[in-house]
Scaffold this active site. Structure first.
Site, PDB file in Angstrom:
ATOM      1  N   VAL A 129       7.344   0.121  -6.994  1.00 49.95           N
ATOM      2  CA  VAL A 129       8.369  -0.636  -6.723  1.00 49.95           C
ATOM      3  C   VAL A 129       8.360  -2.048  -5.858  1.00 49.95           C
ATOM      4  CG1 VAL A 129       9.799   1.381  -8.242  1.00 49.95           C
ATOM      5  CG2 VAL A 129       9.112   1.207  -6.073  1.00 49.95           C
ATOM      6  N   SER A 130       9.044  -2.856  -6.478  1.00 46.71           N
ATOM      7  CA  SER A 130       9.042  -3.839  -4.779  1.00 46.71           C
ATOM      8  C   SER A 130      10.493  -3.969  -4.579  1.00 46.71           C
ATOM      9  CB  SER A 130       8.627  -4.964  -5.731  1.00 46.71           C
ATOM     10  OG  SER A 130       9.765  -5.851  -6.118  1.00 46.71           O
TER      11      SER A 130
END
Length: 251
Positions: free
Chosen positions: A9-10
């Protein structure tokens, strides 16, 4: 067969309320593994942009496999979880392939030996890369628009201020530092080195807890328009800011 479940995830996706969070990806990978007779022997998660190549958990898979349980595959939710940059993706793909480790996606499926598989992969990664660039462009435009209106658009916060909900507010602990610097410079014509000594004797330290240096004092002085209520972002010129100015000094 044994596999590693890799999740990414960013911060960009999280700030945009990403619907593909950690638990969603983990559930999809688990379901895929069950359907295809894989045993997940290890879960690894990175929280970082897919355009960057310094991801510690992915690095373990690519370069330090001996530190991980034996595995024949790496399963991801979507291929853009591996990388949003096409060149990075194929570099990772072939690095794993040389070790006879498959890179599998729960959402995109490629037939073994399919002549069009790499073309399809390349197309998917191109789309993901363009999406990332468009997000960056929209973000940059938004910051520029905010800056044109005098609002804080990111970057280092000047001494004397801190940020609350995207707004610069005066920091009561740092404001005396700025006042001392400008008063000594403007009224007493004190040298930069002597201003450093005055701040040190007054118990003031940098944000890192160190003694102020002439270069820092010079930087604060050169930012005079900001302390007078102006704002500047990137290459654009000074505009009227929305923050409360510290200058002119109170008599």
């Amino acid at each position: 067969m044994k596999a590693i479940g890799y999740i990414r995830v960013s911060t960009e996706e999280q700030s945009a309320d990403d619907k593909y969070g950690i638990e969603v990806q983990k559930q999809a990978i688990s379901d895929y593994a069950d359907r295809n007779d894989f045993e997940i022997v290890c879960w690894l998660t990175d929280t970082i942009s897919g355009a960057k190549d310094n991801r510690p958990e992915l690095d373990k898979i690519l370069y330090n496999a001996d530190q991980l349980p034996a595995h024949e595959a790496v399963i991801v939710f979507k291929n853009d979880r591996v990388a949003r940059d096409t060149k990075l993706y194929f570099y990772y793909f072939y690095t794993l392939e040389k070790r006879n480790v498959k890179l599998l996606s729960t959402e995109e499926h490629f037939s073994e030996g399919d002549d069009f598989a790499n073309i399809y992969r390349s197309l998917l990664m191109f789309v993901a890369e363009q999406e990332r660039k468009n997000i960056a462009l929209r973000t940059g435009r938004g910051r520029s628009l905010k800056a044109q209106c005098g609002g804080y658009s990111g970057g280092n916060k000047p001494y004397g201020y801190y940020c609350v909900d995207g707004m610069l507010m005066q920091n009561p602990e740092e404001r005396p530092i700025v006042e001392t610097i400008f008063r000594e410079h403007d009224e007493n014509h004190t040298s930069l080195l002597d201003i450093c000594e005055i701040l040190y004797d007054g118990g003031y330290r940098t944000r890192k807890g160190k003694r102020f240096q002439p270069s820092t004092i010079r930087g604060i002085l050169s930012n005079r328009p900001f302390y007078e209520g102006k704002y500047k972002y990137g290459d654009m010129g000074w505009v009227q800011g929305v923050h409360s100015p510290i200058l002119p000094l109170e008599v």
